[in-house]
Motif scaffolding. Structure first.
Motif, PDB file in Angstrom:
ATOM      1  N   ILE A   1       0.833  -1.200   0.000  1.00  0.00           N
ATOM      2  CA  ILE A   1       0.000   0.000   0.000  1.00  0.00           C
ATOM      3  C   ILE A   1       0.870   1.253   0.000  1.00  0.00           C
ATOM      4  O   ILE A   1       0.576   2.230  -0.689  1.00  0.00           O
ATOM      5  CB  ILE A   1      -0.979  -0.025   1.188  1.00  0.00           C
ATOM      6  CG1 ILE A   1      -2.040  -1.091   0.955  1.00  0.00           C
ATOM      7  CG2 ILE A   1      -1.631   1.336   1.388  1.00  0.00           C
ATOM      8  CD1 ILE A   1      -2.930  -1.331   2.140  1.00  0.00           C
ATOM      9  N   ALA A   2       1.972   1.225   0.760  1.00  0.00           N
ATOM     10  CA  ALA A   2       2.865   2.386   0.789  1.00  0.00           C
ATOM     11  C   ALA A   2       3.444   2.652  -0.596  1.00  0.00           C
ATOM     12  O   ALA A   2       3.469   3.799  -1.060  1.00  0.00           O
ATOM     13  CB  ALA A   2       3.982   2.157   1.804  1.00  0.00           C
ATOM     14  N   PHE A   3       3.906   1.614  -1.291  1.00  0.00           N
ATOM     15  CA  PHE A   3       4.467   1.812  -2.627  1.00  0.00           C
ATOM     16  C   PHE A   3       3.400   2.238  -3.629  1.00  0.00           C
ATOM     17  O   PHE A   3       3.653   3.074  -4.502  1.00  0.00           O
ATOM     18  CB  PHE A   3       5.170   0.548  -3.109  1.00  0.00           C
ATOM     19  CG  PHE A   3       6.551   0.380  -2.557  1.00  0.00           C
ATOM     20  CD1 PHE A   3       7.519   1.353  -2.760  1.00  0.00           C
ATOM     21  CD2 PHE A   3       6.886  -0.740  -1.833  1.00  0.00           C
ATOM     22  CE1 PHE A   3       8.784   1.206  -2.258  1.00  0.00           C
ATOM     23  CE2 PHE A   3       8.162  -0.900  -1.329  1.00  0.00           C
ATOM     24  CZ  PHE A   3       9.112   0.080  -1.537  1.00  0.00           C
ATOM     25  N   GLU A   4       2.216   1.665  -3.521  1.00  0.00           N
ATOM     26  CA  GLU A   4       1.142   2.024  -4.446  1.00  0.00           C
ATOM     27  C   GLU A   4       0.690   3.466  -4.244  1.00  0.00           C
ATOM     28  O   GLU A   4       0.424   4.182  -5.206  1.00  0.00           O
ATOM     29  CB  GLU A   4      -0.044   1.071  -4.286  1.00  0.00           C
ATOM     30  CG  GLU A   4       0.227  -0.317  -4.783  1.00  0.00           C
ATOM     31  CD  GLU A   4       0.504  -0.358  -6.276  1.00  0.00           C
ATOM     32  OE1 GLU A   4      -0.174   0.345  -7.039  1.00  0.00           O
ATOM     33  OE2 GLU A   4       1.415  -1.096  -6.666  1.00  0.00           O
ATOM     34  N   MET A   5       0.590   3.901  -3.007  1.00  0.00           N
ATOM     35  CA  MET A   5       0.202   5.286  -2.747  1.00  0.00           C
ATOM     36  C   MET A   5       1.267   6.241  -3.282  1.00  0.00           C
ATOM     37  O   MET A   5       0.950   7.310  -3.803  1.00  0.00           O
ATOM     38  CB  MET A   5       0.002   5.516  -1.252  1.00  0.00           C
ATOM     39  CG  MET A   5      -1.202   4.807  -0.685  1.00  0.00           C
ATOM     40  SD  MET A   5      -2.738   5.342  -1.434  1.00  0.00           S
ATOM     41  CE  MET A   5      -2.896   6.959  -0.763  1.00  0.00           C
ATOM     42  N   GLU A   6       2.518   5.849  -3.138  1.00  0.00           N
ATOM     43  CA  GLU A   6       3.595   6.697  -3.643  1.00  0.00           C
ATOM     44  C   GLU A   6       3.474   6.876  -5.151  1.00  0.00           C
ATOM     45  O   GLU A   6       3.534   7.996  -5.668  1.00  0.00           O
ATOM     46  CB  GLU A   6       4.934   6.046  -3.294  1.00  0.00           C
ATOM     47  CG  GLU A   6       6.124   6.806  -3.786  1.00  0.00           C
ATOM     48  CD  GLU A   6       7.406   6.089  -3.439  1.00  0.00           C
ATOM     49  OE1 GLU A   6       8.422   6.454  -4.046  1.00  0.00           O
ATOM     50  OE2 GLU A   6       7.404   5.189  -2.589  1.00  0.00           O
ATOM     51  N   MET A   7       3.271   5.801  -5.861  1.00  0.00           N
ATOM     52  CA  MET A   7       3.182   5.892  -7.320  1.00  0.00           C
ATOM     53  C   MET A   7       1.900   6.603  -7.756  1.00  0.00           C
ATOM     54  O   MET A   7       1.904   7.345  -8.729  1.00  0.00           O
ATOM     55  CB  MET A   7       3.217   4.491  -7.942  1.00  0.00           C
ATOM     56  CG  MET A   7       4.579   3.875  -7.920  1.00  0.00           C
ATOM     57  SD  MET A   7       5.728   4.811  -8.939  1.00  0.00           S
ATOM     58  CE  MET A   7       6.770   5.548  -7.736  1.00  0.00           C
ATOM     59  N   MET A   8       0.826   6.395  -7.007  1.00  0.00           N
ATOM     60  CA  MET A   8      -0.436   7.016  -7.387  1.00  0.00           C
ATOM     61  C   MET A   8      -0.353   8.539  -7.303  1.00  0.00           C
ATOM     62  O   MET A   8      -0.962   9.244  -8.098  1.00  0.00           O
ATOM     63  CB  MET A   8      -1.558   6.497  -6.487  1.00  0.00           C
ATOM     64  CG  MET A   8      -2.927   6.962  -6.914  1.00  0.00           C
ATOM     65  SD  MET A   8      -4.239   6.202  -5.956  1.00  0.00           S
ATOM     66  CE  MET A   8      -4.091   7.056  -4.412  1.00  0.00           C
ATOM     67  N   PHE A   9       0.406   9.060  -6.341  1.00  0.00           N
ATOM     68  CA  PHE A   9       0.505  10.503  -6.186  1.00  0.00           C
ATOM     69  C   PHE A   9       1.683  11.116  -6.931  1.00  0.00           C
ATOM     70  O   PHE A   9       1.728  12.327  -7.117  1.00  0.00           O
ATOM     71  CB  PHE A   9       0.575  10.875  -4.706  1.00  0.00           C
ATOM     72  CG  PHE A   9      -0.743  10.775  -4.023  1.00  0.00           C
ATOM     73  CD1 PHE A   9      -1.782  11.615  -4.372  1.00  0.00           C
ATOM     74  CD2 PHE A   9      -0.958   9.829  -3.044  1.00  0.00           C
ATOM     75  CE1 PHE A   9      -3.010  11.514  -3.759  1.00  0.00           C
ATOM     76  CE2 PHE A   9      -2.180   9.723  -2.411  1.00  0.00           C
ATOM     77  CZ  PHE A   9      -3.205  10.577  -2.783  1.00  0.00           C
ATOM     78  N   MET A  10       2.648  10.311  -7.355  1.00  0.00           N
ATOM     79  CA  MET A  10       3.802  10.890  -8.038  1.00  0.00           C
ATOM     80  C   MET A  10       3.497  11.238  -9.494  1.00  0.00           C
ATOM     81  O   MET A  10       4.086  12.176 -10.029  1.00  0.00           O
ATOM     82  CB  MET A  10       5.008   9.962  -7.952  1.00  0.00           C
ATOM     83  CG  MET A  10       5.659  10.029  -6.590  1.00  0.00           C
ATOM     84  SD  MET A  10       7.166   9.129  -6.499  1.00  0.00           S
ATOM     85  CE  MET A  10       8.321  10.356  -7.064  1.00  0.00           C
ATOM     86  N   TYR A  11       2.604  10.505 -10.133  1.00  0.00           N
ATOM     87  CA  TYR A  11       2.278  10.828 -11.521  1.00  0.00           C
ATOM     88  C   TYR A  11       1.586  12.189 -11.650  1.00  0.00           C
ATOM     89  O   TYR A  11       2.014  13.032 -12.436  1.00  0.00           O
ATOM     90  CB  TYR A  11       1.443   9.720 -12.156  1.00  0.00           C
ATOM     91  CG  TYR A  11       2.237   8.471 -12.429  1.00  0.00           C
ATOM     92  CD1 TYR A  11       3.444   8.515 -13.103  1.00  0.00           C
ATOM     93  CD2 TYR A  11       1.781   7.237 -12.003  1.00  0.00           C
ATOM     94  CE1 TYR A  11       4.178   7.371 -13.350  1.00  0.00           C
ATOM     95  CE2 TYR A  11       2.503   6.089 -12.237  1.00  0.00           C
ATOM     96  CZ  TYR A  11       3.708   6.161 -12.915  1.00  0.00           C
ATOM     97  OH  TYR A  11       4.422   5.031 -13.142  1.00  0.00           O
ATOM     98  N   PRO A  12       0.540  12.479 -10.888  1.00  0.00           N
ATOM     99  CA  PRO A  12      -0.048  13.820 -10.997  1.00  0.00           C
ATOM    100  C   PRO A  12       0.887  14.906 -10.454  1.00  0.00           C
ATOM    101  O   PRO A  12       0.823  16.046 -10.882  1.00  0.00           O
ATOM    102  CB  PRO A  12      -1.320  13.755 -10.162  1.00  0.00           C
ATOM    103  CG  PRO A  12      -1.543  12.355  -9.828  1.00  0.00           C
ATOM    104  CD  PRO A  12      -0.297  11.610 -10.064  1.00  0.00           C
ATOM    105  N   TRP A  13       1.763  14.528  -9.529  1.00  0.00           N
ATOM    106  CA  TRP A  13       2.690  15.501  -8.965  1.00  0.00           C
ATOM    107  C   TRP A  13       3.620  16.048 -10.040  1.00  0.00           C
ATOM    108  O   TRP A  13       4.001  17.223 -10.007  1.00  0.00           O
ATOM    109  CB  TRP A  13       3.514  14.861  -7.852  1.00  0.00           C
ATOM    110  CG  TRP A  13       4.590  15.746  -7.345  1.00  0.00           C
ATOM    111  CD1 TRP A  13       4.449  16.776  -6.483  1.00  0.00           C
ATOM    112  CD2 TRP A  13       5.966  15.696  -7.691  1.00  0.00           C
ATOM    113  NE1 TRP A  13       5.656  17.376  -6.254  1.00  0.00           N
ATOM    114  CE2 TRP A  13       6.611  16.719  -6.993  1.00  0.00           C
ATOM    115  CE3 TRP A  13       6.723  14.876  -8.525  1.00  0.00           C
ATOM    116  CZ2 TRP A  13       7.967  16.948  -7.100  1.00  0.00           C
ATOM    117  CZ3 TRP A  13       8.075  15.108  -8.624  1.00  0.00           C
ATOM    118  CH2 TRP A  13       8.672  16.129  -7.917  1.00  0.00           C
TER     119      TRP A  13
END
Length: 115
Positions: A65-77
């Protein structure tokens, strides 16, 4: 007036749903125990369903979940970074710092060790 109409619609739909649940069960006999028992090849289950999952998967799930949340927010970032500049870099740094706590917890629990 609109709130009253909304409340009336809510009450009518809730009452109709409860009536649809109650009316058929009123006219049928209760099923016997063999009819209510879960079907498992003709036998009763030996253990509860939750007992099959080992606790060692919990830290691994937290790490995923930690890795998935990181990737989910890095693309729009990446899009916001162009507009906001250094402010977006600081916000992403704080976000990654919070997620790194979860990764460090997983490391301490031995999630990275294959058993």
């Amino acid at each position: 007036m609109e709130l009253l109409a909304l409340l009336l619609i809510l009450l009518v739909s809730l009452g109709g749903g409860l009536l649809l649940q109650w009316w058929p069960s009123r006219h049928q006999a209760m099923p016997t125990y063999p009819q209510r028992a879960p079907f498992l090849g003709g036998g009763l289950p030996d253990t509860h369903a939750w007992s099959r999952y080992h606790v060692r998967y919990y830290p691994m799930t937290l790490l995923l979940i930690a890795f998935e949340m990181e990737m989910m927010f890095m693309y729009p970032w990446a899009v916001v970074y162009v507009q906001k500049g250094m402010m977006a870099v600081m916000e992403m740094g704080m976000f990654l710092g919070i997620l790194s706590v979860g990764i460090l917890y997983g490391w301490r629990e031995g999630v990275f060790k294959w058993q």
